[in-house]
Design a protein around this motif. Structure first.
Motif, short mmCIF file in Angstrom:
data_model
loop_
_atom_site.label_atom_id
_atom_site.label_comp_id
_atom_site.label_asym_id
_atom_site.label_seq_id
_atom_site.Cartn_x
_atom_site.Cartn_y
_atom_site.Cartn_z
N THR A 58 1.09 -1.23 0.47
CA THR A 58 0.06 -0.23 -0.42
C THR A 58 1.20 0.94 0.00
N GLY A 67 -8.85 -0.09 4.03
CA GLY A 67 -8.21 -1.59 5.71
C GLY A 67 -7.19 -2.24 5.09
N TRP A 68 -7.41 -2.71 5.83
CA TRP A 68 -6.02 -3.56 5.73
C TRP A 68 -6.61 -5.45 5.13
N GLN A 69 -7.90 -5.57 5.62
CA GLN A 69 -8.21 -6.57 5.00
C GLN A 69 -8.86 -6.74 3.97
N ALA A 70 -9.61 -5.70 3.65
CA ALA A 70 -9.11 -4.80 1.72
C ALA A 70 -8.37 -5.51 1.21
N ASN A 71 -7.42 -4.73 1.77
CA ASN A 71 -5.87 -4.48 1.14
C ASN A 71 -5.17 -6.31 0.94
N THR A 72 -5.42 -6.98 1.64
CA THR A 72 -4.89 -8.32 1.63
C THR A 72 -5.68 -8.66 0.73
N ARG A 73 -7.31 -8.89 0.70
CA ARG A 73 -8.21 -9.58 -0.14
C ARG A 73 -8.29 -9.34 -1.45
N TYR A 74 -6.69 -8.14 -1.51
CA TYR A 74 -6.32 -8.17 -3.51
C TYR A 74 -5.93 -9.38 -3.83
N LYS A 75 -5.28 -9.89 -2.85
CA LYS A 75 -3.77 -10.80 -3.33
C LYS A 75 -4.61 -11.64 -4.59
N ARG A 110 -7.08 -0.21 0.54
CA ARG A 110 -8.67 -0.05 -0.54
C ARG A 110 -9.27 -0.11 0.70
#
Length: 272
Positions: free
Chosen positions: A219, A252-260, A250
């Motif tokens: 990010t 928040g942290w969860q939204a950022n990691t779900r982008y994988k 994106r």
């Protein structure tokens, strides 16, 4: 510092500075494990850069080698040096060069013999690289002038070709031990005065199989960018290509990691 055996069983190339490298297509080394000696970084960003010459570092720092040499402070290579000055503040890592015999571990001091190419060969052996290809190890200069000669502009101090004699003697002394440990060293300069290793040609080297590309994202405007740069530097030391992108947060942290998953799909489409 890289660990003993980190390149075990993989081939590597060591780039010297001999005139035989004039006109060489360095792009052919892309994806390879490469150790550069002294000014090699001006032509190619190697995995590691080795120098045992403190004068060279001072000349580069003071601009006495031209603008291209200043890139030594920006190269992606891990920079290994033996010197008495505090170059660590510029990202250099010190090698202990007080050894009395050929070193086979980073826990031992290197026998540098005032020759960076000889030190680079020890580093390759400690890393376990095999075979080891030598590029630009001519060990001879200009036949007309009788002085040293390089594939680049050279250095402020130019000595006679006699300067290569003790270097060749040290390689000659080390070659039997290197061979006895199962290492294959190939000199790719057929006109070289260094004749203790077998000779070969670059065209005879088998093409490198496709290697993985390291992909990742972080990010923007976060501390993760610094971590990404460290990862890219580490991958470079192993000859791995990276494609690392900064993305907008994106939500928040969860939204950022779900982008994988979406990111990997995009990278597969980009690199296939």
């Amino acid at each position: 510092m890289l660990r003993d055996g980190a390149w075990s069983g993989q081939r590597c190339f060591i780039i010297g500075g001999g005139p035989s490298l004039r006109g060489f297509d360095y792009s052919r080394l892309r994806g390879e494990l490469v150790i550069g000696v002294n000014r090699a970084f001006e032509q190619f960003d190697p995995s590691l850069l080795v120098t045992m010459d403190d004068r060279f570092l001072r000349w580069a720092r003071n601009g006495e080698l031209g603008e291209a040499a200043k890139a030594i402070y920006n190269t992606k290579a891990m920079r290994l040096f033996y010197a008495t000055c505090g170059h660590e503040r510029h990202g250099f890592r010190r090698l202990d060069g007080s050894g009395k015999q050929f070193a086979w571990s980073f826990s031992q001091p290197l026998l540098h013999c005032n020759n960076s190419g000889f030190a680079a060969l020890q580093v390759a052996c400690v890393l376990g690289a095999n075979p080891i290809y030598l590029l630009g190890f001519d060990m001879g200069g200009c036949s007309e002038s009788g002085n040293q000669e390089w594939c680049h502009d050279g250095y402020p101090v130019v000595r006679s070709n006699d300067a290569y004699i003790p270097f060749i003697e040290m390689f000659d002394t080390a070659a039997p031990e290197i061979a006895s440990r199962g290492y294959r060293v190939v000199n790719m300069s057929r006109g070289s005065a260094l004749r203790c290793f077998e000779f070969g040609d670059f065209d005879s080297v088998e093409p490198l199989p496709s290697r993985p590309i390291v992909v990742s994202y972080y990010t923007k405007d976060s501390a993760y960018k610094d971590e990404a740069e460290k990862m890219k530097a580490s991958a470079h030391r192993f000859g791995l290509e990276c494609d690392v992108c900064g993305i907008d947060p994106r939500g928040g942290w969860q939204a950022n990691t779900r982008y994988k998953a979406e990111f990997l799909r995009q990278m597969l489409a980009k690199h296939n």
